[in-house]
Scaffold this motif. Structure first.
Motif, PDB file in Angstrom:
ATOM      1  N   THR A 154       0.798  -1.228  -0.177  1.00 42.88           N
ATOM      2  CA  THR A 154      -0.015  -0.077  -0.055  1.00 42.88           C
ATOM      3  C   THR A 154       0.812   1.155   0.100  1.00 42.88           C
ATOM      4  OG1 THR A 154      -1.891  -1.046   0.998  1.00 42.88           O
ATOM      5  CG2 THR A 154      -1.787   1.290   1.151  1.00 42.88           C
ATOM      6  N   VAL A 155       1.907   1.340   0.810  1.00 39.34           N
ATOM      7  CA  VAL A 155       2.882   2.552   0.846  1.00 39.34           C
ATOM      8  C   VAL A 155       3.621   2.584  -0.593  1.00 39.34           C
ATOM      9  CG1 VAL A 155       4.913   3.391   2.007  1.00 39.34           C
ATOM     10  CG2 VAL A 155       2.993   2.321   3.342  1.00 39.34           C
ATOM     11  N   ALA A 156       3.884   1.596  -1.123  1.00 39.65           N
ATOM     12  CA  ALA A 156       4.648   1.589  -2.559  1.00 39.65           C
ATOM     13  C   ALA A 156       3.579   2.169  -3.553  1.00 39.65           C
ATOM     14  CB  ALA A 156       5.091   0.153  -2.835  1.00 39.65           C
ATOM     15  N   GLN A 157       2.245   1.876  -3.458  1.00 41.55           N
ATOM     16  CA  GLN A 157       1.446   2.468  -4.319  1.00 41.55           C
ATOM     17  C   GLN A 157       1.065   3.831  -4.078  1.00 41.55           C
ATOM     18  OE1 GLN A 157       0.206   0.667  -6.918  1.00 41.55           O
ATOM     19  NE2 GLN A 157      -1.107   2.413  -7.743  1.00 41.55           N
ATOM     20  N   LEU A 158       0.877   4.203  -2.937  1.00 43.78           N
ATOM     21  CA  LEU A 158       0.665   5.530  -2.610  1.00 43.78           C
ATOM     22  C   LEU A 158       2.024   6.390  -2.932  1.00 43.78           C
ATOM     23  CD1 LEU A 158      -0.955   5.216   0.997  1.00 43.78           C
ATOM     24  CD2 LEU A 158      -1.992   6.146  -1.154  1.00 43.78           C
ATOM     25  N   ALA A 159       3.300   5.714  -2.997  1.00 38.50           N
ATOM     26  CA  ALA A 159       4.578   6.619  -3.537  1.00 38.50           C
ATOM     27  C   ALA A 159       4.539   6.756  -5.041  1.00 38.50           C
ATOM     28  CB  ALA A 159       5.671   5.805  -3.089  1.00 38.50           C
TER      29      ALA A 159
END
Length: 329
Positions: A154-159
């Motif tokens: 999820t954090v990677a997608q938000l980045a």
């Protein structure tokens, strides 16, 4: 999978027989159990088992059930992998207008600084198995875009999705440093790391350079700073082509000072290849947790044989009461 934790206790099964038959005192005092009417009761029950077998069957089963309970029967589930979460990483991503400069290359094509950061940063986040990662975005102000979590995907997608204009146009680098450190002061973790990505200098915000340096040196938070942007770019004008430095606003002195004050390192990313190499170096400086512990969930089952032993003992007591009452008949 069913198993006994202390299976060797089952080896005590012949213990009562050994005590009864091998102890000298027990052998001398052993006398046949007087059961005058036992045969008549057994014949009346229409069972085919001999009376002596029926007499000892319930005690034997009770003893076996007790041993089974003491042997700790349990159901063992499939292995579950446990990651040791010792390090927490907060990534601060610059979303100021200058991140639109297309002086980077990505997969053989020209790309903006933010596009290169999107691609390489997301890959870095997804590799951090065992760590907890969060994301701060900043421009005019700094915001926690993704709180620290173990959900790396999820954090990677938000980045990947963070876009310029989300937090303004300028560079509140000092505010991003202050927010990162303040976020960690409310958490307990063995290692606290910040990755600060920027292509400029402090030109807005509440916290100035001097205050940011004081915060970095007075807290136990390691800050790795990364300066993004090419040092040379060809632009076309009415007088022809000319070469410029698109990273003239990058304050490398300040970024070095922040890294040194906090125990981190400063890195320079002039192109996407250097940026990717930087993340590989950070993987070495902050090694990924490569040892995984696993456990098998266990469910205790001792209460079932223990309950069975109680029921069998109660049945044995009832049968002995019946036999004893039969002698008065």
């Amino acid at each position: 999978m069913f198993e006994f934790a202390w299976w060797w206790i089952l080896l005590l099964f012949p213990l009562p027989w050994l005590v009864r038959h091998l102890t000298p005192v027990a052998s001398k005092q052993r006398t046949p159990l007087p059961l005058p009417n036992a045969a008549r009761l057994i014949q009346a029950s229409n069972h085919q088992l001999p009376g002596s077998v029926r007499l000892w069957l319930l005690p034997v089963l009770t003893w076996l059930a007790l041993l089974s309970a003491l042997a700790q029967p349990q159901w063992v589930g499939e292995p579950v992998t446990l990651q040791e979460e010792r390090r927490e990483i907060m990534i601060a991503l610059d979303l100021s207008a200058s991140m639109q400069a297309d002086d980077m290359t990505l997969n053989g094509r020209q790309a903006t600084r933010l596009e290169a950061a999107h691609h390489i940063l997301a890959d870095f986040i997804e590799r951090r198995k065992g760590d907890r990662v969060g994301l701060i975005v900043y421009a005019d102000s700094a915001y926690v875009y993704a709180p620290i979590t173990r959900d790396l995907n999820t954090v990677a997608q938000l980045a990947r999705e963070a876009q310029i204009g989300l937090a303004g146009q300028r560079t509140a680098l000092g505010d991003a440093i202050g927010l990162s450190i303040r976020y960690f002061t409310e958490r307990e973790s063995e290692e606290q790391v910040v990755l600060m990505l920027t292509d400029g200098m402090i030109n807005t915000g509440v916290i100035n350079a001097e205050e940011a340096l004081h915060l970095a040196s007075s807290h136990d938070v390691k800050i790795h700073t990364i300066g993004i942007g090419s040092e040379e770019m060809v632009v076309r004008g009415i007088f022809g082509e000319r070469r410029i430095n698109p990273s003239a606003d990058l304050d490398e002195v300040f970024l070095n000072q922040i890294a040194e004050a906090s125990g981190g390192q400063y890195f320079r990313a002039r192109n996407s290849a250097e940026m990717e190499q930087i993340y590989r170096l950070i993987d070495q400086i902050e090694p990924i947790q490569d040892e995984e512990n696993s456990m098998r969930p266990r469910k205790a089952l001792f209460h079932w044989p223990l309950a069975l032993a109680f029921v069998l003992a109660l049945l044995h007591l009832c049968s002995m009461t019946v036999l004893s009452g039969g002698r008065r008949v």
